[in-house]
Design a protein around this motif. Structure first.
Motif, mmCIF file in Angstrom:
data_model
loop_
_atom_site.group_PDB
_atom_site.id
_atom_site.type_symbol
_atom_site.label_atom_id
_atom_site.label_comp_id
_atom_site.label_asym_id
_atom_site.label_seq_id
_atom_site.Cartn_x
_atom_site.Cartn_y
_atom_site.Cartn_z
ATOM 1 N N PHE A 85 39.365 27.255 91.081
ATOM 2 C CA PHE A 85 38.527 28.469 91.027
ATOM 3 C C PHE A 85 38.892 29.193 89.740
ATOM 4 O O PHE A 85 40.054 29.265 89.368
ATOM 5 C CB PHE A 85 38.781 29.375 92.232
ATOM 6 C CG PHE A 85 37.948 30.627 92.192
ATOM 7 C CD1 PHE A 85 36.615 30.582 92.568
ATOM 8 C CD2 PHE A 85 38.484 31.804 91.754
ATOM 9 C CE1 PHE A 85 35.828 31.721 92.512
ATOM 10 C CE2 PHE A 85 37.717 32.969 91.687
ATOM 11 C CZ PHE A 85 36.374 32.912 92.079
ATOM 12 N N ASP A 86 37.876 29.750 89.058
ATOM 13 C CA ASP A 86 38.097 30.383 87.775
ATOM 14 C C ASP A 86 37.190 31.595 87.621
ATOM 15 O O ASP A 86 36.027 31.568 88.062
ATOM 16 C CB ASP A 86 37.783 29.359 86.667
ATOM 17 C CG ASP A 86 38.034 29.891 85.277
ATOM 18 O OD1 ASP A 86 39.145 30.388 85.039
ATOM 19 O OD2 ASP A 86 37.113 29.794 84.446
ATOM 20 N N LEU A 87 37.710 32.642 87.029
ATOM 21 C CA LEU A 87 36.919 33.807 86.647
ATOM 22 C C LEU A 87 36.997 33.930 85.130
ATOM 23 O O LEU A 87 38.083 33.857 84.553
ATOM 24 C CB LEU A 87 37.451 35.103 87.268
ATOM 25 C CG LEU A 87 37.173 35.322 88.741
ATOM 26 C CD1 LEU A 87 37.901 36.571 89.216
ATOM 27 C CD2 LEU A 87 35.681 35.436 89.009
ATOM 28 N N THR A 88 35.842 34.120 84.475
ATOM 29 C CA THR A 88 35.798 34.269 83.031
ATOM 30 C C THR A 88 35.168 35.606 82.685
ATOM 31 O O THR A 88 34.036 35.899 83.098
ATOM 32 C CB THR A 88 34.982 33.137 82.379
ATOM 33 O OG1 THR A 88 35.556 31.892 82.753
ATOM 34 C CG2 THR A 88 34.966 33.266 80.875
ATOM 35 N N ALA B 264 26.246 37.901 81.638
ATOM 36 C CA ALA B 264 26.802 37.935 80.289
ATOM 37 C C ALA B 264 28.169 38.617 80.205
ATOM 38 O O ALA B 264 28.678 38.853 79.119
ATOM 39 C CB ALA B 264 25.829 38.574 79.309
ATOM 40 N N LEU B 265 28.792 38.957 81.337
ATOM 41 C CA LEU B 265 30.096 39.618 81.321
ATOM 42 C C LEU B 265 31.140 38.903 82.185
ATOM 43 O O LEU B 265 32.223 38.575 81.712
ATOM 44 C CB LEU B 265 29.966 41.077 81.777
ATOM 45 C CG LEU B 265 31.252 41.891 81.781
ATOM 46 C CD1 LEU B 265 31.763 42.075 80.352
ATOM 47 C CD2 LEU B 265 31.040 43.229 82.460
ATOM 48 N N LEU B 266 30.829 38.644 83.455
ATOM 49 C CA LEU B 266 31.806 38.070 84.378
ATOM 50 C C LEU B 266 31.193 36.885 85.128
ATOM 51 O O LEU B 266 30.188 37.039 85.831
ATOM 52 C CB LEU B 266 32.280 39.122 85.382
ATOM 53 C CG LEU B 266 33.365 38.693 86.370
ATOM 54 C CD1 LEU B 266 34.644 38.279 85.632
ATOM 55 C CD2 LEU B 266 33.643 39.807 87.357
ATOM 56 N N GLN B 267 31.829 35.723 84.956
ATOM 57 C CA GLN B 267 31.340 34.493 85.587
ATOM 58 C C GLN B 267 32.421 33.891 86.487
ATOM 59 O O GLN B 267 33.590 33.833 86.117
ATOM 60 C CB GLN B 267 30.950 33.464 84.517
ATOM 61 C CG GLN B 267 30.323 32.202 85.082
ATOM 62 C CD GLN B 267 29.959 31.220 83.988
ATOM 63 O OE1 GLN B 267 30.798 30.827 83.197
ATOM 64 N NE2 GLN B 267 28.691 30.860 83.934
ATOM 65 N N ALA B 268 32.027 33.467 87.666
ATOM 66 C CA ALA B 268 32.913 32.761 88.589
ATOM 67 C C ALA B 268 32.546 31.283 88.588
ATOM 68 O O ALA B 268 31.365 30.932 88.498
ATOM 69 C CB ALA B 268 32.787 33.328 90.001
ATOM 70 N N THR C 256 22.867 31.019 88.409
ATOM 71 C CA THR C 256 23.687 30.027 89.101
ATOM 72 C C THR C 256 23.420 28.631 88.558
ATOM 73 O O THR C 256 22.282 28.263 88.301
ATOM 74 C CB THR C 256 23.399 30.065 90.615
ATOM 75 O OG1 THR C 256 23.596 31.398 91.079
ATOM 76 C CG2 THR C 256 24.294 29.116 91.371
ATOM 77 N N GLU C 257 24.491 27.853 88.415
ATOM 78 C CA GLU C 257 24.392 26.469 87.940
ATOM 79 C C GLU C 257 25.217 25.574 88.854
ATOM 80 O O GLU C 257 26.354 25.898 89.196
ATOM 81 C CB GLU C 257 24.940 26.381 86.515
ATOM 82 C CG GLU C 257 25.010 24.990 85.959
ATOM 83 C CD GLU C 257 25.723 24.972 84.613
ATOM 84 O OE1 GLU C 257 26.491 24.023 84.394
ATOM 85 O OE2 GLU C 257 25.519 25.890 83.796
ATOM 86 N N VAL C 258 24.644 24.454 89.267
ATOM 87 C CA VAL C 258 25.327 23.475 90.104
ATOM 88 C C VAL C 258 25.349 22.150 89.351
ATOM 89 O O VAL C 258 24.334 21.724 88.812
ATOM 90 C CB VAL C 258 24.614 23.303 91.466
ATOM 91 C CG1 VAL C 258 25.278 22.214 92.286
ATOM 92 C CG2 VAL C 258 24.581 24.611 92.224
ATOM 93 N N THR C 259 26.514 21.509 89.319
ATOM 94 C CA THR C 259 26.653 20.216 88.659
ATOM 95 C C THR C 259 27.310 19.228 89.619
ATOM 96 O O THR C 259 28.319 19.556 90.253
ATOM 97 C CB THR C 259 27.535 20.337 87.401
ATOM 98 O OG1 THR C 259 26.995 21.323 86.542
ATOM 99 C CG2 THR C 259 27.625 19.023 86.662
ATOM 100 N N LEU C 260 26.738 18.042 89.718
ATOM 101 C CA LEU C 260 27.296 16.947 90.512
ATOM 102 C C LEU C 260 27.470 15.747 89.594
ATOM 103 O O LEU C 260 26.617 15.495 88.734
ATOM 104 C CB LEU C 260 26.376 16.577 91.670
ATOM 105 C CG LEU C 260 26.035 17.688 92.657
ATOM 106 C CD1 LEU C 260 24.974 17.216 93.635
ATOM 107 C CD2 LEU C 260 27.281 18.145 93.402
#
Length: 95
Positions: free
Chosen positions: A89-92, A55-59, A6-10
């Motif tokens: 919202f994005d899914l990669t 390494a496969l699916l990121q939200a 998990t990564e949080v950016t402000l």
């Protein structure tokens, strides 16, 4: 960070037009006489990314709010729409 997945950016930005005769961004707001002042406002952003399957699916989800001030409120062609909110919202999928 809460964990390795998990990564949080402000972030925060203060906004001014570079030149008082410039139009602000692509919205076309301008104030050639600088009657509304030079300060445009504050923008705050937040983003959260999480690997649902490493390494496969990121939200990813995030948003921003533009708190309009002087220039973006008082210029003669400024919209009277108040502060601006953005969200996404994005899914990669990484193959």
């Amino acid at each position: 960070m809460p964990d390795k997945r998990t990564e949080v950016t402000l972030s925060y930005r203060a906004l001014w037009p570079e030149n008082p005769r410039d139009a602000f961004a692509t919205n076309g707001v301008h104030d050639a006489k600088s009657a509304a002042g030079r300060f445009a406002g504050h923008q705050a952003e937040a983003r959260l990314r999480h690997w649902l399957v490493p390494a496969l699916l990121q939200a990813e989800s995030g948003g921003a709010v533009l708190f309009k001030q002087g220039f973006l409120k008082g210029a003669h062609n400024a919209p009277g729409s108040g502060n601006t909110l953005y969200g996404y919202f994005d899914l990669t999928l990484t193959l």
